[in-house]
Design a protein around this motif. Sequence first.
Motif, PDB file in Angstrom:
ATOM      1  N   TYR A  69      77.558  12.015 -11.705  1.00  0.00           N
ATOM      2  CA  TYR A  69      78.108  13.246 -11.152  1.00  0.00           C
ATOM      3  C   TYR A  69      79.469  12.895 -10.578  1.00  0.00           C
ATOM      4  O   TYR A  69      79.577  11.968  -9.773  1.00  0.00           O
ATOM      5  N   VAL A  70      80.484  13.612 -11.004  1.00  0.00           N
ATOM      6  CA  VAL A  70      81.836  13.371 -10.506  1.00  0.00           C
ATOM      7  C   VAL A  70      82.398  14.688 -10.008  1.00  0.00           C
ATOM      8  O   VAL A  70      82.411  15.680 -10.744  1.00  0.00           O
ATOM      9  N   ALA A  71      82.830  14.703  -8.746  1.00  0.00           N
ATOM     10  CA  ALA A  71      83.469  15.884  -8.167  1.00  0.00           C
ATOM     11  C   ALA A  71      84.975  15.703  -8.277  1.00  0.00           C
ATOM     12  O   ALA A  71      85.511  14.665  -7.863  1.00  0.00           O
ATOM     13  N   LEU A  72      85.643  16.694  -8.860  1.00  0.00           N
ATOM     14  CA  LEU A  72      87.088  16.647  -9.042  1.00  0.00           C
ATOM     15  C   LEU A  72      87.733  17.859  -8.393  1.00  0.00           C
ATOM     16  O   LEU A  72      87.114  18.915  -8.279  1.00  0.00           O
ATOM     17  N   GLY A  73      88.986  17.701  -8.008  1.00  0.00           N
ATOM     18  CA  GLY A  73      89.744  18.804  -7.434  1.00  0.00           C
ATOM     19  C   GLY A  73      91.129  18.884  -8.044  1.00  0.00           C
ATOM     20  O   GLY A  73      91.717  17.862  -8.403  1.00  0.00           O
ATOM     21  N   TRP A  74      91.644  20.116  -8.199  1.00  0.00           N
ATOM     22  CA  TRP A  74      93.001  20.360  -8.690  1.00  0.00           C
ATOM     23  C   TRP A  74      93.413  21.731  -8.197  1.00  0.00           C
ATOM     24  O   TRP A  74      92.589  22.619  -8.032  1.00  0.00           O
ATOM     25  N   ASP A  75      94.687  21.904  -7.956  1.00  0.00           N
ATOM     26  CA  ASP A  75      95.193  23.152  -7.387  1.00  0.00           C
ATOM     27  C   ASP A  75      94.276  23.554  -6.230  1.00  0.00           C
ATOM     28  O   ASP A  75      94.077  22.798  -5.310  1.00  0.00           O
ATOM     29  N   GLU A  76      93.705  24.745  -6.286  1.00  0.00           N
ATOM     30  CA  GLU A  76      92.779  25.190  -5.236  1.00  0.00           C
ATOM     31  C   GLU A  76      91.336  25.160  -5.731  1.00  0.00           C
ATOM     32  O   GLU A  76      90.450  25.713  -5.098  1.00  0.00           O
ATOM     33  N   LYS A  77      91.107  24.511  -6.873  1.00  0.00           N
ATOM     34  CA  LYS A  77      89.774  24.514  -7.476  1.00  0.00           C
ATOM     35  C   LYS A  77      89.081  23.176  -7.314  1.00  0.00           C
ATOM     36  O   LYS A  77      89.712  22.140  -7.155  1.00  0.00           O
ATOM     37  N   LYS A  94      92.347  15.212  -8.887  1.00  0.00           N
ATOM     38  CA  LYS A  94      91.938  14.195  -7.912  1.00  0.00           C
ATOM     39  C   LYS A  94      90.433  13.981  -7.973  1.00  0.00           C
ATOM     40  O   LYS A  94      89.662  14.936  -8.083  1.00  0.00           O
ATOM     41  N   THR A  95      90.018  12.732  -7.872  1.00  0.00           N
ATOM     42  CA  THR A  95      88.593  12.406  -7.785  1.00  0.00           C
ATOM     43  C   THR A  95      88.171  12.560  -6.325  1.00  0.00           C
ATOM     44  O   THR A  95      88.747  11.938  -5.438  1.00  0.00           O
ATOM     45  N   LEU A  96      87.175  13.389  -6.077  1.00  0.00           N
ATOM     46  CA  LEU A  96      86.711  13.640  -4.719  1.00  0.00           C
ATOM     47  C   LEU A  96      85.492  12.792  -4.371  1.00  0.00           C
ATOM     48  O   LEU A  96      85.368  12.306  -3.252  1.00  0.00           O
ATOM     49  N   GLU A  97      84.586  12.650  -5.342  1.00  0.00           N
ATOM     50  CA  GLU A  97      83.355  11.899  -5.070  1.00  0.00           C
ATOM     51  C   GLU A  97      82.669  11.564  -6.388  1.00  0.00           C
ATOM     52  O   GLU A  97      82.800  12.286  -7.370  1.00  0.00           O
ATOM     53  N   THR A  98      81.935  10.445  -6.392  1.00  0.00           N
ATOM     54  CA  THR A  98      81.137  10.087  -7.570  1.00  0.00           C
ATOM     55  C   THR A  98      79.741   9.694  -7.112  1.00  0.00           C
ATOM     56  O   THR A  98      79.557   9.197  -6.004  1.00  0.00           O
ATOM     57  N   VAL A 136      82.110  20.079 -10.150  1.00  0.00           N
ATOM     58  CA  VAL A 136      81.236  18.913 -10.293  1.00  0.00           C
ATOM     59  C   VAL A 136      80.907  18.800 -11.778  1.00  0.00           C
ATOM     60  O   VAL A 136      80.476  19.772 -12.405  1.00  0.00           O
ATOM     61  N   ILE A 137      81.134  17.608 -12.311  1.00  0.00           N
ATOM     62  CA  ILE A 137      80.890  17.365 -13.724  1.00  0.00           C
ATOM     63  C   ILE A 137      79.683  16.442 -13.828  1.00  0.00           C
ATOM     64  O   ILE A 137      79.660  15.363 -13.236  1.00  0.00           O
ATOM     65  N   GLN A 138      78.663  16.889 -14.565  1.00  0.00           N
ATOM     66  CA  GLN A 138      77.461  16.085 -14.789  1.00  0.00           C
ATOM     67  C   GLN A 138      77.561  15.491 -16.181  1.00  0.00           C
ATOM     68  O   GLN A 138      77.897  16.182 -17.143  1.00  0.00           O
ATOM     69  N   MET A 139      77.268  14.184 -16.284  1.00  0.00           N
ATOM     70  CA  MET A 139      77.360  13.492 -17.562  1.00  0.00           C
ATOM     71  C   MET A 139      76.133  12.647 -17.826  1.00  0.00           C
ATOM     72  O   MET A 139      75.574  12.052 -16.905  1.00  0.00           O
ATOM     73  N   ALA A 145      83.005   7.043 -16.143  1.00  0.00           N
ATOM     74  CA  ALA A 145      82.539   8.401 -15.845  1.00  0.00           C
ATOM     75  C   ALA A 145      83.699   9.268 -15.355  1.00  0.00           C
ATOM     76  O   ALA A 145      83.836  10.424 -15.770  1.00  0.00           O
ATOM     77  N   ILE A 146      84.531   8.712 -14.487  1.00  0.00           N
ATOM     78  CA  ILE A 146      85.684   9.464 -13.970  1.00  0.00           C
ATOM     79  C   ILE A 146      86.630   9.832 -15.112  1.00  0.00           C
ATOM     80  O   ILE A 146      87.103  10.955 -15.208  1.00  0.00           O
TER      81      ILE A 146
END
Length: 79
Positions: free
Chosen positions: A52-60, A38-42, A63-66, A18-19
Motif C-alpha cells: 500500500y503506497v499513499a501518494l500526494g500531488w496538488d491538493e489530491k 510525493k510519497t506520503l506513506e508505505t 492510496v495505491i494497492q498492489m 512498489a513506490i
Amino acid sequence: MSPGIGLMKRRLEKERDAISLAVSGIAKKYNIQPENIKTLETKYDGDAGDWYVALGWDEKKAVIQMDSVLGTITEIKEI
C-alpha cells in the motif's frame, strides 16, 4: 526445492519497487509528471502479499494497492 514448489518470487520485493509502480500508475491515470508526486506513506501486508503506497500531488491524495507477486496495481483509491 524444485521449481514451482514453495513461494513464488515477488516482483515487488522492495519498497522502492512498489513506490515506482504506484507513481507510474498515478502519473498515467491523472496525467501528471512523476516528479510532482510525493510519497506520503508505505506499508507491506505480509499476510496478503500486498503493498500500500499513499501518494500526494496538488491538493489530491490516493492510496495505491498492489499485488507484490504479480507486480500489478489492484486498486487506486482517492482519499
